[in-house]
Design a protein around this motif. Sequence first.
Motif, PDB file in Angstrom:
ATOM      1  N   SER A  34       0.815  -1.211   0.000  1.00 31.83           N
ATOM      2  CA  SER A  34       0.000   0.000   0.000  1.00 31.83           C
ATOM      3  C   SER A  34       0.849   1.263   0.000  1.00 31.83           C
ATOM      4  O   SER A  34       0.381   2.328  -0.399  1.00 31.83           O
ATOM      5  CB  SER A  34      -0.921   0.014   1.232  1.00 31.83           C
ATOM      6  OG  SER A  34      -0.204   0.281   2.431  1.00 31.83           O
ATOM      7  N   SER A  35       2.120   1.132   0.433  1.00 34.83           N
ATOM      8  CA  SER A  35       2.997   2.295   0.529  1.00 34.83           C
ATOM      9  C   SER A  35       3.934   2.455  -0.651  1.00 34.83           C
ATOM     10  O   SER A  35       4.095   3.551  -1.181  1.00 34.83           O
ATOM     11  CB  SER A  35       3.851   2.200   1.807  1.00 34.83           C
ATOM     12  OG  SER A  35       3.227   2.819   2.888  1.00 34.83           O
TER      13      SER A  35
ATOM     14  N   LYS B 286       4.176   1.199  -3.809  1.00 37.49           N
ATOM     15  CA  LYS B 286       3.800   1.100  -5.222  1.00 37.49           C
ATOM     16  C   LYS B 286       4.595   0.027  -5.964  1.00 37.49           C
ATOM     17  O   LYS B 286       4.974   0.182  -7.125  1.00 37.49           O
ATOM     18  CB  LYS B 286       3.966   2.452  -5.919  1.00 37.49           C
ATOM     19  CG  LYS B 286       3.058   3.545  -5.360  1.00 37.49           C
ATOM     20  CD  LYS B 286       3.147   4.831  -6.156  1.00 37.49           C
ATOM     21  CE  LYS B 286       2.208   5.880  -5.581  1.00 37.49           C
ATOM     22  NZ  LYS B 286       2.272   7.161  -6.311  1.00 37.49           N
TER      23      LYS B 286
ATOM     24  N   TYR C 253      -2.237   4.339   8.748  1.00 40.72           N
ATOM     25  CA  TYR C 253      -2.629   3.071   8.144  1.00 40.72           C
ATOM     26  C   TYR C 253      -3.675   2.445   9.070  1.00 40.72           C
ATOM     27  O   TYR C 253      -3.516   2.463  10.295  1.00 40.72           O
ATOM     28  CB  TYR C 253      -1.447   2.109   8.015  1.00 40.72           C
ATOM     29  CG  TYR C 253      -0.306   2.623   7.167  1.00 40.72           C
ATOM     30  CD1 TYR C 253      -0.104   2.147   5.872  1.00 40.72           C
ATOM     31  CD2 TYR C 253       0.590   3.571   7.667  1.00 40.72           C
ATOM     32  CE1 TYR C 253       0.945   2.617   5.095  1.00 40.72           C
ATOM     33  CE2 TYR C 253       1.642   4.045   6.898  1.00 40.72           C
ATOM     34  CZ  TYR C 253       1.814   3.566   5.612  1.00 40.72           C
ATOM     35  OH  TYR C 253       2.853   4.030   4.841  1.00 40.72           O
TER      36      TYR C 253
ATOM     37  N   THR D 272      -5.965  -1.182   9.557  1.00 40.31           N
ATOM     38  CA  THR D 272      -6.238  -2.546   9.109  1.00 40.31           C
ATOM     39  C   THR D 272      -7.394  -3.113   9.922  1.00 40.31           C
ATOM     40  O   THR D 272      -7.455  -2.956  11.137  1.00 40.31           O
ATOM     41  CB  THR D 272      -4.974  -3.430   9.215  1.00 40.31           C
ATOM     42  OG1 THR D 272      -5.274  -4.751   8.760  1.00 40.31           O
ATOM     43  CG2 THR D 272      -4.419  -3.485  10.623  1.00 40.31           C
TER      44      THR D 272
ATOM     45  N   SER E 157      -5.004  10.891   2.857  1.00 35.29           N
ATOM     46  CA  SER E 157      -4.056   9.916   2.304  1.00 35.29           C
ATOM     47  C   SER E 157      -3.856   8.688   3.195  1.00 35.29           C
ATOM     48  O   SER E 157      -2.752   8.160   3.333  1.00 35.29           O
ATOM     49  CB  SER E 157      -2.706  10.583   2.031  1.00 35.29           C
ATOM     50  OG  SER E 157      -2.850  11.624   1.091  1.00 35.29           O
TER      51      SER E 157
ATOM     52  N   ARG F 266      -3.994   4.803   4.245  1.00 28.21           N
ATOM     53  CA  ARG F 266      -3.940   3.475   3.622  1.00 28.21           C
ATOM     54  C   ARG F 266      -4.843   2.557   4.442  1.00 28.21           C
ATOM     55  O   ARG F 266      -4.625   2.385   5.641  1.00 28.21           O
ATOM     56  CB  ARG F 266      -2.523   2.920   3.619  1.00 28.21           C
ATOM     57  CG  ARG F 266      -1.696   3.319   2.400  1.00 28.21           C
ATOM     58  CD  ARG F 266      -1.044   4.650   2.520  1.00 28.21           C
ATOM     59  NE  ARG F 266      -0.147   4.890   1.396  1.00 28.21           N
ATOM     60  CZ  ARG F 266       0.489   6.029   1.192  1.00 28.21           C
ATOM     61  NH1 ARG F 266       0.305   7.061   2.016  1.00 28.21           N
ATOM     62  NH2 ARG F 266       1.290   6.167   0.149  1.00 28.21           N
TER      63      ARG F 266
ATOM     64  N   ILE G  19      -8.676   8.472   1.113  1.00 26.34           N
ATOM     65  CA  ILE G  19      -8.043   7.161   0.992  1.00 26.34           C
ATOM     66  C   ILE G  19      -7.049   7.191  -0.151  1.00 26.34           C
ATOM     67  O   ILE G  19      -7.424   7.393  -1.306  1.00 26.34           O
ATOM     68  CB  ILE G  19      -9.084   6.050   0.728  1.00 26.34           C
ATOM     69  CG1 ILE G  19     -10.166   6.040   1.801  1.00 26.34           C
ATOM     70  CG2 ILE G  19      -8.396   4.689   0.635  1.00 26.34           C
ATOM     71  CD1 ILE G  19      -9.693   5.688   3.178  1.00 26.34           C
ATOM     72  N   ASP G  20      -5.784   7.000   0.168  1.00 24.31           N
ATOM     73  CA  ASP G  20      -4.755   6.955  -0.874  1.00 24.31           C
ATOM     74  C   ASP G  20      -4.685   5.568  -1.505  1.00 24.31           C
ATOM     75  O   ASP G  20      -4.511   5.433  -2.721  1.00 24.31           O
ATOM     76  CB  ASP G  20      -3.390   7.315  -0.284  1.00 24.31           C
ATOM     77  CG  ASP G  20      -2.306   7.334  -1.335  1.00 24.31           C
ATOM     78  OD1 ASP G  20      -1.629   6.295  -1.506  1.00 24.31           O
ATOM     79  OD2 ASP G  20      -2.136   8.368  -2.006  1.00 24.31           O
ATOM     80  N   LYS G  21      -4.833   4.535  -0.654  1.00 23.02           N
ATOM     81  CA  LYS G  21      -4.776   3.169  -1.173  1.00 23.02           C
ATOM     82  C   LYS G  21      -5.677   2.273  -0.322  1.00 23.02           C
ATOM     83  O   LYS G  21      -5.685   2.355   0.900  1.00 23.02           O
ATOM     84  CB  LYS G  21      -3.346   2.630  -1.131  1.00 23.02           C
ATOM     85  CG  LYS G  21      -3.158   1.295  -1.825  1.00 23.02           C
ATOM     86  CD  LYS G  21      -3.202   1.449  -3.346  1.00 23.02           C
ATOM     87  CE  LYS G  21      -1.931   2.100  -3.883  1.00 23.02           C
ATOM     88  NZ  LYS G  21      -1.906   2.120  -5.357  1.00 23.02           N
ATOM     89  N   TYR G  22      -6.451   1.446  -0.989  1.00 27.23           N
ATOM     90  CA  TYR G  22      -7.277   0.448  -0.326  1.00 27.23           C
ATOM     91  C   TYR G  22      -6.803  -0.912  -0.791  1.00 27.23           C
ATOM     92  O   TYR G  22      -6.788  -1.206  -1.984  1.00 27.23           O
ATOM     93  CB  TYR G  22      -8.747   0.648  -0.686  1.00 27.23           C
ATOM     94  CG  TYR G  22      -9.689  -0.388  -0.106  1.00 27.23           C
ATOM     95  CD1 TYR G  22      -9.736  -0.641   1.257  1.00 27.23           C
ATOM     96  CD2 TYR G  22     -10.551  -1.112  -0.937  1.00 27.23           C
ATOM     97  CE1 TYR G  22     -10.614  -1.587   1.789  1.00 27.23           C
ATOM     98  CE2 TYR G  22     -11.438  -2.053  -0.414  1.00 27.23           C
ATOM     99  CZ  TYR G  22     -11.462  -2.286   0.943  1.00 27.23           C
ATOM    100  OH  TYR G  22     -12.329  -3.219   1.470  1.00 27.23           O
TER     101      TYR G  22
ATOM    102  N   HIS H 233      -6.131   3.244  -7.177  1.00 25.68           N
ATOM    103  CA  HIS H 233      -5.968   3.400  -5.730  1.00 25.68           C
ATOM    104  C   HIS H 233      -6.402   2.161  -4.956  1.00 25.68           C
ATOM    105  O   HIS H 233      -6.427   2.181  -3.722  1.00 25.68           O
ATOM    106  CB  HIS H 233      -6.776   4.607  -5.241  1.00 25.68           C
ATOM    107  CG  HIS H 233      -6.267   5.918  -5.753  1.00 25.68           C
ATOM    108  ND1 HIS H 233      -5.241   6.611  -5.158  1.00 25.68           N
ATOM    109  CD2 HIS H 233      -6.645   6.651  -6.840  1.00 25.68           C
ATOM    110  CE1 HIS H 233      -5.016   7.728  -5.835  1.00 25.68           C
ATOM    111  NE2 HIS H 233      -5.851   7.775  -6.862  1.00 25.68           N
TER     112      HIS H 233
END
Length: 385
Positions: A97-98, A100, A193, A195, A219, A221, A245-248, A262
């Motif tokens: 997620s961080s 890339k 982050y 989870t 941003s 994750r 949300i930067d990444k899901y 994303h």
Amino acid sequence: MRNIYTLNKISSRGLKIFDESYSIQETLEAADAILVRSAKMHDMALPTSVKAIARAGAGVNNIPVEKCAQQGIVVFNTPGANANAVKELVIAGLLLSSRKVVEGINWASTLTKDVAKEVEAGKSAFVGPEILGKKLGVVGLGAIGVMVANAGQALGMDVIGYDPYISVDGAWGISRHIHHALSLEQILNEADYITIHVPLTSNTQGMFNAEAFSKMKKSIRLLNFSRDTLVNNEDLLHAIEKGTIDKYVTDFPVDGLIGNPHILTIPHLGASTPESEENCAVMAVKQVKDYLETGSIVNSVNFPRCEMAWNAAFRLTIIHKNIPAMIGKITNIIATEGINISDMLNKSKGEWAYTIIDTDTKVTDENVQNISEIDDIIKVRVLFK
């Protein structure tokens, strides 16, 4: 001879635990217990011989749990047996997620000439932050959540965990370096982050929604390796558009999430390791075997945990409704039948209850029938050493 029906392929390591007094069969007829993984059971007609169903895994959405309770069938799962497998994938998801990495690999695979030169020219598009020193919020501190929290702390993250229902085992297992969040809102406000490791219930379904996203920093994750519907996907997509949300990263690909830059969708690999399958099978078999032989219940989703040392010749196990005066009705019948109680234990879970009665007095079929005729008695068994 006790008959075990395997509805899915079950690891041989687990099946080897059954001794010669058990028969492993591929038909449901006269089965005493069923071992299952992912097969759907909601439309199955279960014979009265079935006393237990064990799911070699944590989720039991494929089993008609309430219907089984009404028939006096104890449904087991195997919490924690696949915890390490899921934990490892969560840590992989945290890093992916961080950094890339997936995006970079996909891009690099398209290069055809002057590859080294193209890599140096294009790698800046895949810059991502380190996790060291970042704040990780763990929502749910069961077997998996505790392992993820401890692993995150070991990787140098500042970990905060939230679980209002943390078990004694969970509390013992968590590192003293993990901070205890007083509310979910605290994690939403503070974490870089997040989870998710909570079970799917009517209270948790869609808990990560527009309201929750509105309380997060920019941003974030977000990782979901628990259940897909814990996250409201429509609200998630809006949060991605807004930059919240930067990444899901999810282990549950569904329509609407595929192809979004994303979102990383992993094809439900959380427990897909040979070790996990073996661990789940071993736990499932041990729980079924213990229940059939001693009446002990551990890790049931529809009946209470109930264990008692067995020091008498006979044991009665009684599944019944959790209603007032039921124990009095049972003991009155037992006294009338001339059965002396050596030891007894009663536990309840919601509307259901379970009673174990040990005696050195021989228990006859007539005794069992008389107890079974009490209103709201579901199933009576007699066991002997």
